[in-house]
Scaffold this motif. Structure first.
Motif: not given
Length: 252
Positions: A5-7, A52-53, A63-65
């Protein structure tokens, strides 16, 4: 599920410029033109936490994910297992998976290096084929064996792959098609292979020598039991059907 969900929230705001694409030549973006863009008004506000991040609001989060997912230990293990399962065996040797996983981590996910490591691994060169052909692979390899060319895909245009249970370019989920033999060896699936091979053999069996074709195509992989059955075949079509359904030809 919370991570999924967060993604999805991270992906909000990223849009494909359909109007621009439709206006372009043949509906395609011009060279160098971005195929997507970020629109802040469509983005879910606030930070998002995945595995967790925490990632800050805005376009940089994607990009970071993606980078963090690429270097995650589970990613290396997952890709190594999938690669070994697809090319070597349904239950790949643990040592081979470990070797591929280590290469993925060492190179930062360099896929050409991973492929090279797989090709050089002794476990990848078992003398006996272990992987069952999918319906698509079965149809294409049969067409190549019989040198049918485009004739195999005129009626129906997929060569009968759909009838065998696999719709081309339409996997049932993002995970793709099953990659284990047990998924393709149900009673109905096996019977459909028999029917398909019988139909092809009825059309082509009198034009080829299945016995000579077996020796030329399978070489040392041709088992004595299969060769004996081919010799006992009543006619050309039956011999060709037996060749197409032989364990040596059904596996790759």
């Amino acid at each position: 599920q919370a991570d999924v969900t967060a993604f999805a929230a991270v992906l909000t705001g990223w849009r494909v410029p359909l109007r621009e694409l439709a206006a372009g030549a043949a509906g395609a973006a011009a060279p160098g033109e971005p195929t997507c863009r970020f629109e802040a008004n469509w983005h879910q506000p606030g930070p998002k936490t995945v595995l967790g991040r925490t990632y800050a609001e805005g376009p940089a989060a994607l990009d970071a994910l993606l980078h963090d997912l690429a270097v995650h230990p589970s990613t290396a293990r997952f890709i190594a297992t999938k690669l070994a399962r697809h090319f070597v065996a349904d239950d790949p040797p643990p040592a081979l998976v470990a070797t591929l996983e280590a290469d993925f981590r060492r190179t930062g996910g360099d896929l050409p290096s991973l492929y090279r490591t797989l090709l050089l691994a002794p476990e990848a060169w078992s003398p006996q084929p272990a992987k069952l052909k999918t319906p698509e692979e079965f149809v294409i390899s049969s067409a190549r064996l019989l040198q049918l060319g485009d004739r195999a895909f005129t009626r129906p245009p997929d060569g009968g792959v759909l009838q065998l249970g696999q719709r081309l370019q339409a996997a049932p989920s993002p995970a793709g098609w099953p990659d284990r033999a047990e998924e393709w060896l149900g009673p109905d699936a096996v019977w459909k292979r028999v029917e398909w091979a019988t139909r092809v053999a009825a059309l082509q069996g009198r034009q080829v020598d299945a016995r000579a074709l077996a020796r030329a195509s399978l070489g040392p992989l041709l088992q004595e039991t299969t060769q004996r059955q081919l010799e006992r075949a009543a006619d050309g079509p039956q011999a060709l059907a037996l060749l197409l359904l032989a364990p040596e030809f059904q596996r790759r």
